[in-house]
Design an enzyme around this catalytic site. Sequence first.
Site, PDB file in Angstrom:
ATOM      1  N   ASP A 228       7.697  -5.482   3.565  1.00 30.35           N
ATOM      2  CA  ASP A 228       6.684  -5.357   4.608  1.00 30.35           C
ATOM      3  C   ASP A 228       5.350  -5.922   4.111  1.00 30.35           C
ATOM      4  O   ASP A 228       4.959  -5.682   2.974  1.00 30.35           O
ATOM      5  CB  ASP A 228       6.534  -3.862   4.957  1.00 30.35           C
ATOM      6  CG  ASP A 228       5.590  -3.652   6.121  1.00 30.35           C
ATOM      7  OD1 ASP A 228       5.971  -3.992   7.245  1.00 30.35           O
ATOM      8  OD2 ASP A 228       4.464  -3.169   5.886  1.00 30.35           O
TER       9      ASP A 228
ATOM     10  N   GLU B 190       8.506 -10.182   5.405  1.00 32.16           N
ATOM     11  CA  GLU B 190       7.784 -10.136   6.659  1.00 32.16           C
ATOM     12  C   GLU B 190       6.424 -10.765   6.411  1.00 32.16           C
ATOM     13  O   GLU B 190       5.509 -10.124   5.920  1.00 32.16           O
ATOM     14  CB  GLU B 190       7.597  -8.688   7.144  1.00 32.16           C
ATOM     15  CG  GLU B 190       6.931  -8.627   8.491  1.00 32.16           C
ATOM     16  CD  GLU B 190       5.705  -7.735   8.555  1.00 32.16           C
ATOM     17  OE1 GLU B 190       5.232  -7.484   9.654  1.00 32.16           O
ATOM     18  OE2 GLU B 190       5.208  -7.300   7.500  1.00 32.16           O
TER      19      GLU B 190
ATOM     20  N   HIS C 122       0.836  -1.203   0.000  1.00 34.05           N
ATOM     21  CA  HIS C 122       0.000   0.000   0.000  1.00 34.05           C
ATOM     22  C   HIS C 122       0.870   1.253   0.000  1.00 34.05           C
ATOM     23  O   HIS C 122       2.083   1.168   0.150  1.00 34.05           O
ATOM     24  CB  HIS C 122      -0.928  -0.001   1.222  1.00 34.05           C
ATOM     25  CG  HIS C 122      -0.188  -0.241   2.513  1.00 34.05           C
ATOM     26  ND1 HIS C 122      -0.175  -1.460   3.155  1.00 34.05           N
ATOM     27  CD2 HIS C 122       0.593   0.571   3.275  1.00 34.05           C
ATOM     28  CE1 HIS C 122       0.565  -1.389   4.250  1.00 34.05           C
ATOM     29  NE2 HIS C 122       1.041  -0.159   4.340  1.00 34.05           N
TER      30      HIS C 122
END
Lengths: 601, 443
Positions: free
Chosen positions: A252, A294, A155
């Site tokens: 991430d 992650e 995002h």
Amino acid sequence: MTKPKDPGSSDHRSDHPSDHPSDHPSHEAAEDGDYVHPRPGLHVPAPGGGLVQDPEWYRKAVFYEVLVRGFYDSDGDGTGDLRGLIDKLDYLQWLGIDCIWLLPFFQSPLRDGGYDISDFFTVLPEYGDLSDAVELISEAHRRGIRVIADMVMNHTSDAHPWFQESRRDKTNPKADWYVWHDDDHRWSEARIIFIDSEASNWSWDAQRGQYYWHRFFHHQPDLNYDNPAVADAMLEVVRFWLDIGLDGFRLDAVPYLFERDETNGENLPETHAYLRRVREEVDRLYPDKVLLAEANQWPSDVVDYFGDGDECHMCFHFPLMPRMFMAIRREQRYPITEILAQTPSIPDGCQWGIFLRNHDELTLEMVNDEERDYMYAEYANDPRMKVNVGIRRRLAPLIDNDRRVGELLHGMLFSLPGSPIMYYGDELGMGDNIYLGDRDGVRTPMQWTPDRNAGFSKADFARLYLPPLMDPVYGFQAVNVEADLRNPSSMLHWVKRMLEVRHQHPVMGIGSFELLTAENPSVLAFNRTLHNEQTDEHDVVLCVFNLSRFAQPVELQLAQYEGLIPIEMLGHVPFPAVGTLPYFVTLAPYGFLWFNLVERP
Amino acid sequence: MIDIDVLAGLLGGHLVRQRWFAGGEDEAPSCKVVTLETLVEGPPALLRVLVEAAHGGDAALYQLVIGVRPAGGHEEFLSGRPEAVIAMDMETEMGPALVYDATADPELTVALVNAVVPGTDAERGRLVSTESTHTSMVFDERLIMKLFRRLGAGGRNPDAEITRALTMVGFANVATPVAEWRDEVNDYAVVSEFLVGGADGFSLALTSLRDLYDCRCDPEEAGGDFAPDARRLGAVTAKLHLALAEAFPAVRADASHWAEVMEERFVHASLAGIDPALVHAVFDRLRSVLRAGMAIRSHGDYHLGQVMRTDAGWFVLDFEGEPGSSLEDRLELSSPLRDVAGMIRSFHYVAQVALRERAEAIDERIVSLSAAWERRSKYAFLEGYLGVEGIGALLPPGELDQDVVFSAFELDKAIYEVGYEQAHRPDWVGIPLAAVARIVGSV
């Protein structure tokens, strides 16, 4: 070994650094008038060195997670910055870490600690600019240290120009760069991750008159990876930073890139396909880079992110950390050995990332039912452990500041299978400030000296991004780099020494792992073995840990090593040769021993 | 290889020094060698001997594996093991020879497993333990051989039989048998997968108690809390009973029959300071239970030393039953609560053993912590046990009846323990005696 080291210089390197005040390189001198960086006296080896090419460096490396904001403030504005980090590279080189992991340092409105990026190509101005990033990378490389950074693929911030354009209407060129829908009923199977602050994965945008999809905060709209232009644009972001010299990324929140009907929107095949595309591009153009995923999930699920060795090089091993703490609390090895037994093997060239503390943590939401039962059984009835799950604490307060436990945990961290990832300040035994709240409590300034603002910044105290710790136990008067450097028996010197020993034995990173039989349940014993094909020799390391606060005896079955001599690795002390009978070892409370098994001392 | 008569003459003196010999230590039995076979010519040679030892009016069959090496060598493996030597200097075909228990010899233990289980390809062997009925050896840290010493009158060894049957019905928490050494008459040995990284329940519980007695906080606050492990152990125990009920006959229980057996044991016991009427009252209450659940094959000698914590949870070992009981008694069906009571007794024992470790530092607080630990472990175990689906079908339907049956088995076990301690560890007799007093007082 990732860093070239002159074997003859090792004694010199481990000398008390403050014995060499005159060795300060001149570039450390004041840059802005009378302002002088508060620096520990460090002996800095001659420039040169640099990186040695090694496609598997990350399997042997020790990582060090740095919050730029909290490390060192070079310009006195109360906030740490990239130039500050450059100034402290000598410290990190002295400590002996191999790779810096930077939390996001990109342009951001900072509503989610920088994980809400509003421009992937710009450095957050309070941290510096692009030229500072370039200099940081090249100065780190000059010292043999690699640099990876957080990259948020899933995002952007809602302040990102892409989103601003996309929300304008339904026909603009970026109209399909985000995930828009007329109602908010679609994909109801997808769980809400930030359940405390978000009511739905959809939020209404009045300007466009549609809902947009977000797996995290409502101000972080998900990119639409089904749009080839988005997939290409993010690849361009990756190329941009690798071109500048970054050595890789911690990716991430990777499981959520795509959305599909009747799925929970996690770990979809399309997501893996895109990761393979990223990996292919990295392998094609950039040697010696690492992608660290992650994926906050169970090891048996996380392994999918290694693919067949064609997706991410590394993934975090999340459940190991709480189980290391639990094992010490229970004074038995089973919490650790159980999770290792449940950890699948991983493809060649891949590696787990293991840690004692970082800003990512295991929460009960991410685990499977059986493990949740286990965690509830173990934690829910234990008020102390309950408090520590989900709340971010630093290592030292978690273990009641017990130096023996801290050493025991680091002893395991540096020898269990995986690459260790340290969190800034833990090498000092820094504390936390739980009154600052969930995230900030462990993000207080690095404690360099007992001087004003912990030597972190020359700013007025009130201007600091967060106050440094000032309590009598963990405060900067008591715990700081300068004092620890002067004290040869400090935690800092001990950690540095452990890192040296680990570097001398790549087997700790890439060797095989075998659990050994020990009838005493408080003892964890294993060996790491590396077969050198050129010399046909085996490097065998035997690690024995006492998880109990009482001294413990243990008999180890080492018959397979009959005739070899265990050399204790910190002091190089030869122990009696292994015979046919069980090998008897006594361990001090929370004690541990690393042995190198050799044919002759 | 060696003269049978000479060997038989020496074995009496050898047997009385072995832990697995059931007769007393005072008088050597007269021995008759039933079979002697050479497994490995050697040297060192490996022989297997079945010997009938007559002791008073009883005779029992024992299994020995014997090593033969030229006399005069210094054998490191025998240092500190005088009881393993049968003869220092015996005339044999090999010439003067050292004759000894081969389980002490790492080389011959490997020869043994490779001889009786072809294809094992073991490289290293070690003796792990000698129990009252068998001797265990581990090979390459992957296989364990349990060599049965006292061969059952009916030949079949209950441990081999039960383990086999449990594996057949898919009960996963026993060491998987890999091979068996047996013939039409006897079970001689079982080779199973070795549970690497296992530790027995007794040492795990001791770890928890040492932590508790040192921190002196309530058991639920203590770091070394045992309750989660006890809860998982309870669940495994219930699954074991369900598997046993599936693999063997399970019949409607007759509580009055159990009461008879218990009374019989009690008649032979001597319990100082216990009013027999109170004991009879417990058994009478058992007799009055009309619906006592099912009678199943049970473990029979269930305690913390018989369970092993591994990386894959709790495993159950040694299904031979109480060593002091006859084979017939050991095969008899009984209540699953008999095993439950055995484990709860074990919690009491381990808490007391941990207390004794710090004999001089016991105070009221520690004693009350000990009782609290026992309570907490017991409830966690029962919670785990009763939480397993289907276990209720094996138990008395009412909670009250469950308590009555449980208490009777708990008392019966404690009475057995009193007898055992009087014979073996007289200064420990207070542990089970206190339990007897508590149980009969609570009725």
